[in-house]
Each structure stands twice: as C-alpha cells, then as structure tokens.
Enzyme design. Structure first.
Site, PDB file in Angstrom:
ATOM      1  N   LEU A 141      -3.835 -20.398 -35.434  1.00 55.72           N
ATOM      2  CA  LEU A 141      -5.287 -20.321 -35.559  1.00 55.72           C
ATOM      3  C   LEU A 141      -5.667 -21.032 -36.858  1.00 55.72           C
ATOM      4  O   LEU A 141      -4.958 -20.911 -37.857  1.00 55.72           O
ATOM      5  CB  LEU A 141      -5.761 -18.863 -35.614  1.00 55.72           C
ATOM      6  CG  LEU A 141      -5.506 -17.986 -34.384  1.00 55.72           C
ATOM      7  CD1 LEU A 141      -6.024 -16.571 -34.641  1.00 55.72           C
ATOM      8  CD2 LEU A 141      -6.157 -18.574 -33.142  1.00 55.72           C
ATOM      9  N   ASP A 142      -6.781 -21.731 -36.835  1.00 51.48           N
ATOM     10  CA  ASP A 142      -7.251 -22.379 -38.052  1.00 51.48           C
ATOM     11  C   ASP A 142      -7.484 -21.337 -39.138  1.00 51.48           C
ATOM     12  O   ASP A 142      -7.736 -20.161 -38.854  1.00 51.48           O
ATOM     13  CB  ASP A 142      -8.565 -23.127 -37.790  1.00 51.48           C
ATOM     14  CG  ASP A 142      -8.410 -24.227 -36.760  1.00 51.48           C
ATOM     15  OD1 ASP A 142      -7.288 -24.724 -36.603  1.00 51.48           O
ATOM     16  OD2 ASP A 142      -9.419 -24.574 -36.119  1.00 51.48           O
ATOM     17  N   LYS A 143      -7.440 -21.770 -40.375  1.00 44.64           N
ATOM     18  CA  LYS A 143      -7.631 -20.865 -41.509  1.00 44.64           C
ATOM     19  C   LYS A 143      -8.871 -19.997 -41.339  1.00 44.64           C
ATOM     20  O   LYS A 143      -8.833 -18.774 -41.540  1.00 44.64           O
ATOM     21  CB  LYS A 143      -7.741 -21.673 -42.802  1.00 44.64           C
ATOM     22  CG  LYS A 143      -8.113 -20.844 -44.033  1.00 44.64           C
ATOM     23  CD  LYS A 143      -8.335 -21.708 -45.258  1.00 44.64           C
ATOM     24  CE  LYS A 143      -8.811 -20.888 -46.447  1.00 44.64           C
ATOM     25  NZ  LYS A 143      -9.081 -21.722 -47.642  1.00 44.64           N
TER      26      LYS A 143
END
Length: 325
Positions: A141-143
């Site tokens: 998952l993106d930051k």
C-alpha cells in the site's frame, strides 16, 4: 555469498525420474516452496549446491546428485533493523499476518525512509521473518493509503500468496473519494508503466503492463463521489492513476490529482475539512484470499480510519445543507 552454517535446511538426492530435465526445473520440483527464480539465484550465490558445486541452472540432470540448501540471510534484508512500532493486527497464525496499516507508514526502507517502516516493525514482531523477502510483505500500500494487507510468515506461504496474486484469486477492495460527480460505475482497462519523464510517477502507457480497475458508486455529493474500487491487477499506484486517467482524481492526491476546487457556497467548516485532508482519499477496506496452508477461504475488513470517516461526514453535511440526496 554462500551461507556459513554447516547444517543444511535441505539435503537429499535428485530422484532418477528427473534424469534429462534442466537442473532448475528438477530443483523446483524438489523444493516447491520456493520459486524457480529464487532457486536459480541461490544456486548462483552458492547457498544451493549440487554435489558440492554450483552448476548452471540449465545443466541436464543425471540422477542421484546430492542437493543441499542453506537458507540465506539475503543482502537486501540483512540491514533491516527491528523497531518496536505498533501493529494493528486483525488476524495472525503460523503462516500469515493480516494487519491494518495506518496512513503515513512506509512499507519498507528505501531512499528517504531508512527506518521506521512496516518491514522494521515486522522484524521486531517476529525475528524469523527477517529471512523472508521484504519480511514477508506480499503486496504493498502506498505510504498515505490506509487499510488492510497480508504478510507471509514462511517461504511457502509467501510463494503461494504471490502465485495467487498473479492468478488474480486474491480479492482486494478499496474505498476512495474522487473529485467530480460520477454518473455511474464502470471499469478502466489501461496499461500502466513508469512515466516517461518523471520516473517517480506512473502513467497510462500503451505498451505498459496490463492494469484493470473496477469502480462502483457508493454515494454522490455536490462535487465528489465516494466509490468502491476492486483490482484485477496490482500495479503501482493503480487506482490513483486510473481514476485520474478518467478525470476523477482522488481527493488529496498531490501526485495525480489537481488543485482543490470548492463547490459554490461552501461553508467554512466544509472548506476546512477538504483543505485539511492531507493525503489521497484511499482506504484498503476488504481482503479475501485462500489460506496458503489450510486452503480455507477467508476474508477481513479494515474499518475506515478516523480521518476518512470525518471526510465522509463533512461531505454528507455539505450535501444535506444544499438539499442534495
């Protein structure tokens, strides 16, 4: 570099039925918990030997060769230090961990983020996971995306989950708030690759990798749409790129979005709520998979985080104020 331990993790001869096969194919059959590319790398590095040697992967099998494997602590993982970072674990057993990642937590060390990552936290949670690729992280998952993800605790579980992701049998659903009012749901089938100029971004490109996103309207507001997205593929930034491509970028997305535009007659509270949402409005809500050991069909949900709930509440209050149903 070959491992220094003398006690092998696998030590057995190649059965006679594999005579004539390529060595890497025979090794993959003998060691099904590991991918063929991983076995090839271990063979080249000396962690995997055949009669004490490291022959080329394409070498034909003659039968009876002694295969020895000492699982390595690979260089890309050796320097990841354990850090006591709180994990919101939804489910855990000997094979997998399902957790709810908060927005702001980076998945693994990299440029600009040498520590304080999910990978550091996983190594602290279970030191044996340091031997796994990315400490068992299977998908990312993106930051600044919150929500649910699965982590493997063994090589066998990791390989099975990676294979299932490739076979598109892992169910992943997200909730997002897009800028603009969608008339209906649909899907985006558009290849994705690195942006030709800005290599930190992704872009829809004709000869990129296949990428398919389905989206469904949950609720329409005055100038935004709450949507549910499901993935057939798992490309980097896929939902963000695809919704931007069809001109419904995510609210708060500084990379693929556009400048915040407020609907007419917005209240001060609503204006503050939109301006105060400092990340892309994307939350991984649901995960469904086949357990890599038991074969059981399992699914979990991660509740909407506080900032996402507050955003939806502000959108609903604005719609009510302007008689939008």
């Amino acid at each position: 570099m070959a491992a220094s331990r003398s006690e092998p993790d696998f030590d057995a001869p190649i059965p006679i039925e594999y005579v004539g096969q390529r060595l890497d194919r025979a090794l993959a059959a003998l060691l099904p918990d590991y991918s063929r590319s991983r076995l090839q790398r271990w063979l080249a590095d000396g962690n995997l030997t055949v009669d004490g040697e490291t022959p080329p992967a394409k070498t034909p099998v003659v039968g009876g060769e002694q295969v020895r494997l000492i699982l390595p602590s690979e260089p890309d993982r050796a320097d990841v230090q354990p850090e006591r970072i709180a994990l919101n674990i939804i489910y855990e057993d000997d094979a997998i961990i399902v957790l709810d990642k908060p927005a702001g937590l980076v998945m693994h060390p990299g440029a600009g983020n040498p520590d304080g990552t999910l990978q550091n936290a996983l190594v602290a949670h279970d030191e044996s996971m340091a031997a796994l690729p990315r400490a068992g992280i299977v998908h990312r998952l993106d930051k600044d995306t919150s929500g649910i993800l699965v982590v493997a605790r063994t090589f066998a579980a990791h390989k099975k989950l990676v294979d299932d992701l490739a076979a598109r049998t892992v169910k992943r659903e997200y909730e997002a708030v897009a800028i603009g009012v969608m008339t209906a749901g649909g899907h985006v089938d558009a290849n994705i690759d690195r942006h030709p100029v800005d290599r930190k971004r992704m872009a829809v490109r004709e000869f990129g990798r296949e990428a398919i996103t389905h989206y469904r309207v949950i609720k329409r507001y005055r100038a935004h749409t709450h949507v549910r997205c499901s993935l057939e593929t798992g490309r980097t930034h896929q939902i963000r790129v695809h919704l931007s491509h069809i001109r419904y970028p995510l609210l708060g997305d500084a990379t693929y979005g556009r400048r915040l535009s407020l609907p007419r007659d917005s209240s001060d509270d609503f204006t503050d709520a939109l301006r105060g949402f400092k990340r892309q409005a994307l939350h991984a809500r649901t995960l469904g998979l086949t357990h890599p050991v038991t074969g059981e069909q399992m699914s979990w949900q991660a509740p909407r985080p506080a900032d996402f709930k507050a955003l939806l509440a502000a959108l609903a209050a604005d719609a009510k104020l302007h008689d939008i149903t």
